[in-house]
Design a protein around this motif. Structure first.
Motif, short mmCIF file in Angstrom:
data_model
loop_
_atom_site.label_atom_id
_atom_site.label_comp_id
_atom_site.label_asym_id
_atom_site.label_seq_id
_atom_site.Cartn_x
_atom_site.Cartn_y
_atom_site.Cartn_z
N GLY A 29 3.78 1.95 -1.62
CA GLY A 29 4.75 1.88 -0.54
C GLY A 29 5.25 0.47 -0.28
O GLY A 29 6.30 0.27 0.31
N MET A 30 4.49 -0.52 -0.73
CA MET A 30 4.95 -1.88 -0.55
C MET A 30 6.13 -2.17 -1.45
O MET A 30 6.96 -3.02 -1.14
CB MET A 30 3.81 -2.86 -0.83
N GLY B 111 4.86 2.81 4.36
CA GLY B 111 5.45 1.89 3.39
C GLY B 111 6.82 1.39 3.80
O GLY B 111 7.29 0.35 3.34
N LEU B 112 7.49 2.13 4.66
CA LEU B 112 8.82 1.71 5.11
C LEU B 112 8.74 0.50 6.02
O LEU B 112 9.74 -0.12 6.34
CB LEU B 112 9.49 2.86 5.87
N THR C 220 6.23 -2.02 5.55
CA THR C 220 5.46 -3.13 4.98
C THR C 220 6.29 -3.94 4.00
O THR C 220 7.03 -3.37 3.20
CB THR C 220 4.23 -2.59 4.23
N LEU D 259 9.06 -4.50 0.14
CA LEU D 259 10.11 -3.50 0.33
C LEU D 259 9.78 -2.66 1.56
O LEU D 259 9.05 -1.69 1.47
CB LEU D 259 10.24 -2.59 -0.90
N GLY D 260 10.32 -3.03 2.69
CA GLY D 260 10.10 -2.28 3.92
C GLY D 260 11.45 -1.87 4.47
O GLY D 260 12.01 -2.53 5.33
NA NA Z 1 6.96 -1.23 1.99
#
Ligand code: NA
Ligand code: NA
Lengths: 160, 311, 429
Positions: C330-331, C371-372, C374, C377-378
């Motif tokens: 998610g990162m 993950g959205l 962090t 890539l958040g």
């Molecule tokens: Na992320």
């Protein structure tokens, strides 16, 4: 600003309004579809394919460069304080150069892809026959102008 | 040992992947004693559905399971399988397709596109799922039917309905909320989208269009493989094609029983209704013929009709 | 493996040197592909990635919901509505931020996409919080975190994709998302309360006056009507969820025209800003598709998951590892790319360990949703930053307490499956 810079800016603004127009058409088409269905029982059948094939790619990519010019493409800003001095200048130029080269590659590849579709007269069959070349064309157009912008910035602007 | 990258747009839980793609890869790996191995990229991991053929030609992939209808621009003749009113079961359709891939225009078209067809199979014919019983043509008037692709949209129109395009992930909500009156869908894919939860009537013997898969290997890649590997691929392909077709037909039977137990009306069209629907859908084939044009299209159509009219 | 770490280093370096995130992901993904597959296939990936990513009807809700919010804001509708909320709850510390959370929950019931929801709230609620002297760090974080509710509260694109990939009941997944969504919202309010009590980030407004509050309530009406109309259109079967966004745009336009509060210039600016946000978002989605493509070819995910699923660790440890892997993915990646990469292995593993498919779906969705928030890539933080102008660093710092809350909620959901399964079980088998 020199002549090329002005032309570039004009180009970016034109494409940006093209993107805005695409969004307006999307909103109008979908609403027309809903209203026509409700009132007359006749859907606007071209709505789906037109939106998916042409309008979405156009509104998503035509303004790439204008958004870049306005600083709209996000970058991480919390790890390094403003880079200054000679090192900062070099980093700034390398950054635009590298991104410029990347977008040149995207432009070239997506451009030849679109060209091939034009030359072969590729068509997506649907409610009407949709020429695919025009659908693909938005990508090299948007990416082409941002490549020019990045390369221009590499050569022109004193880097931040 | 050589490792081939194989692209696939289906998820690994779909029957087409379990009993088709994965099974074939395993069979080839076994039969070649590991001389050939596969790296499988399911669920569009390597390339989007419509980009699988390009990916093979560009060397991104060595092999791919093509959904031929995604490539109707490059493979117009192969889109014949999408027409309504032809095959009745996956076994029948697969036999016809395999014959046409062995020689003739469908095969040549794939070769011209740079790929070697290894084996092909079809989904059981599309059925209608709806919130009411749809029988003869009069039942279909002015309904909103979800279709995918131009041939199906035309099929819906030929029946007096409106063909609606809605992205796969939104079909469930659209049916549930009544935006759609019905859906043309291959029964094997119904559990994947859980459409049985939101409809009350499912037909089982209609023929609202077909869908073909062709496993291809890049031509250059295929020609570079040793002859024994080539023949193993083809031989296992034939076995798997027959197998996956049969499994699908059987699973349609068991799914139908399952749905019946859940209180869904699982029904068959009468012969009279089938004839009426078939007549109404004729223009779809005529339009296909006109659009593709040429002797080859006529040839393909004739042989397809001959191969699928045998009971 | 060496190339893989090299590519990660390149990605990190480009980002640290302030290359726009989209470009950094595209370039490092491309380099990775070139090293993995060769130059020709890597170039070929560029042929149609941008087209394949952008030519998607489902994405249409992003520009449309942003436009809706922009129009309402330009037409002064949101400000008036928020003042009304302010009059009711503003005398609490943090009241306005909590009102934003409540609005996010409502919006989540319309929107299936987190980015669309964040963008809409950033365009509408954020300016009002700023006007009421809320600290940017808190307001922008609330908007970003509130946006993630959209993928847990039905309808949700992520849940649908999970359902399709794993053949799990989408209807039950939707129902199962409701309580975890509300729990998350409650968690959000708790954190806001704590922050409001300890800092001056969320100051008290004017003292409560019933008459003033009641009189201003009429200003909530237009938005309430609009929300009812849009939800009604979806649940009444008039439109598909994506099309409803267009209906929302038309409704907002009617509202602001009726109020005579929108200028031609305001209209132009609204359209222009929604294009700007959309271009930024789609550029990131397209470029991260190049990066995910590279990740798929390295087979790193498969290797790790295969290793995890074949060891003899206890089922709890394996589950924890899966969640951890998803958090790390998610990162770097988009939610849908994570599902398509990880589910083919993670799902059968979880099933073999005897976990419930619906419950696992909610855990997975909740995890990728984190993950959205962090870095690097958040997406939600990016969208909020693009829309509000608050620097990314400030937003990511502001998100930290909420992130801790999210993790606590996630652990709660893992330890007490009944929270998730209570409602779907009521539906019966
Ligand atoms: Na992320
Ligand atoms: Na939602």
């Amino acid at each position: 600003m020199d002549g090329f810079g002005k032309i570039l800016q004009r180009l970016e603004d034109t494409l940006h309004w093209g993107g805005c127009l695409a969004l307006v058409i999307v909103a109008v088409l979908i609403n027309a579809d809903i209203v026509m269905r409700l009132v007359a029982g006749i859907p606007v059948q071209i709505q789906f394919e037109m939106t998916e094939l042409y309008l979405m790619p156009a509104l998503a990519t035509l303004s790439l460069s204008r958004v870049y010019r306005d600083g709209g493409h996000l970058a991480l800003d919390f790890m390094t304080k403003d880079l200054s001095g000679l090192f900062g200048k070099i980093v700034g130029r390398m950054r635009t150069l590298l991104a410029g080269v990347f977008f040149c590659a995207v432009t070239y590849m997506s451009g030849s892809f679109a060209l091939k579709a034009f030359l072969r007269g590729e068509i997506e069959y649907g409610v009407i026959n949709w020429p695919l070349g025009w659908a693909y064309a938005a990508i090299p157009l948007g990416c082409g102008v941002i490549s020019l912008r990045l390369l221009y910035d590499t050569l022109q602007k004193p880097a931040a | 040992a050589e490792t081939l990258r194989l692209g696939d747009f289906q998820s690994t839980s779909h029957v087409v992947s379990l009993e088709g793609t994965t099974r074939w890869m395993f069979a080839v790996e076994q039969a070649t004693n590991g001389a050939i191995k596969f790296e499988h990229f399911p669920a569009q991991q390597a390339a989007k559905s419509a980009a699988q053929l390009d990916a093979v030609n560009n060397g991104i992939l060595d092999a791919a399971l093509l959904g031929t209808l995604y490539h109707s621009e490059t493979l117009p003749l192969n889109s014949v399988i999408g027409l309504p009113g032809f095959y009745g079961t996956a076994v029948q359709g697969t036999e016809a397709l395999q014959k046409m891939l062995a020689e003739g225009p469908l095969r040549e078209e794939l070769l011209d596109a740079g790929v070697m067809p290894i084996f092909g199979f079809v989904l059981p014919p599309y059925q209608v799922l709806a919130k009411k019983h749809l029988g003869g043509v009069s039942d279909w008037k002015a309904l909103d039917i979800r279709t995918s692709g131009s041939t199906q949209a035309m099929t819906a129109r030929a029946l007096g309905s409106v063909g609606i395009s809605i992205p796969g992930p939104e079909v469930y909500t659209a049916v549930e909320r009544g935006r759609l009156d019905g859906v043309l869908f291959p029964l094997a894919s119904v559990p994947g989208y859980n459409l049985q939860e939101v409809v009350s009537h499912i037909s089982t013997n209609g023929s609202f269009g077909g869908y073909s898969f062709v496993m291809v290997v890049g031509r250059d890649k295929f020609e570079s493989l040793p002859a024994d590997v080539q023949s193993v691929m083809l031989e296992k392909g034939r076995e798997v094609a027959t197998h996956v077709a049969k499994v699908q037909d059987d699973s349609v039977g068991s799914l139908a029983a399952e749905w019946k137990a859940q209180g869904i009306e699982v029904y068959q069209f009468s012969d009279a209704e089938l004839a009426e629907l078939g007549d109404a859908m004729q223009p779809v084939t005529a339009d296909w013929m006109e659009r593709i044009g040429g002797e080859k299209a006529q040839l393909v159509l004739d042989s397809y009709r001959a191969l699928t009219s045998k009971k | 493996m060496f190339t893989f770490f090299l590519i990660l280093v390149v990605l990190a370096l480009l980002m640290v040197l302030r290359m726009p995130i989209a470009f950094a992901m595209g370039i490092s993904g491309f380099l990775g592909l070139a090293m993995q597959l060769g130059m020709k296939p890597a170039l070929a990936v560029l042929e149609r990635t941008f087209f394949d990513t952008s030519s998607s009807f489902i994405l249409v809700s992003i520009p449309l919901f942003i436009l809706m919010a922009e129009l309402l804001t330009a037409g002064d509708v949101t400000r008036r509505a928020i003042i009304a909320c302010q009059n009711w709850v503003g005398h609490f510390k943090g009241g306005l931020a909590m009102a934003t959370v409540a609005a996010s929950v409502l919006l989540a019931a319309l929107v299936g996409s987190s980015t669309a929801s964040t963008a809409a709230m950033a365009a509408s609620a954020f300016p009002e919080m700023r006007r009421h002297k809320y600290h940017d760090r808190l307001s922008a974080a609330v908007v970003s975190v509130g946006g993630t509710l959209a993928v847990v509260v039905p309808p949700s694109i992520v849940l649908v994709v999970y359902g399709v990939l794993t053949e799990t009941s989408i209807g039950k997944l939707f129902i199962a998302g409701i309580l975890p969504g509300l729990l998350t919202a409650a968690g959000l309010c708790t954190v806001i309360k704590i922050i409001a009590n300890r800092t001056d980030y969320a100051p008290k407004g004017d003292p409560f006056e019933l008459r003033k509050a009641a009189r201003s309530s009429v200003n909530i009406l237009p938005i309430a009507l609009l929300i009812v109309a849009v939800i009604g259109a979806i649940y009444g079967g008039l439109t598909s969820p994506s099309e409803a966004a267009a209906l929302g745009v038309m409704g907002s336009l009617i509202v602001v025209l009726a109020q005579r509060t929108l200028t031609i210039k305001g209209l132009g600016t609204s359209i222009s800003s929604s294009i700007r946000a959309t271009v930024m978002i789609v550029a990131i989605i397209a470029c991260s598709a190049i990066f995910s493509n590279y990740l798929a070819f390295t087979r790193v995910t498969q290797t790790i998951l295969e290793f995890v699923s074949t060891t003899d660790m206890s089922r709890e440890v394996i589950l924890a590892l899966i969640v951890l892997i998803l958090l790390v993915m998610g990162m770097f990646m988009d939610q849908l790319a994570i599902l398509s990469l990880a589910m083919p292995l993670a799902f059968p593993t979880a099933m073999a360990l005897g976990y419930d498919a619906i419950w696992f779906g909610i855990i997975v969705t909740k995890t990728v949703e984190i993950g959205l928030l962090t870095p690097p890539l958040g997406l939600n933080a990016y969208v909020a930053s693009a829309q509000t102008g608050v620097p990314l660093g400030t937003i990511f710092r502001g998100i930290i307490p909420f992130l801790i809350m999210e993790i606590i909620v996630l652990i709660g959901l893992i330890m007490f499956p009944d929270i998730t399964l209570f409602l779907p079980d009521l539906m019966g088998k």
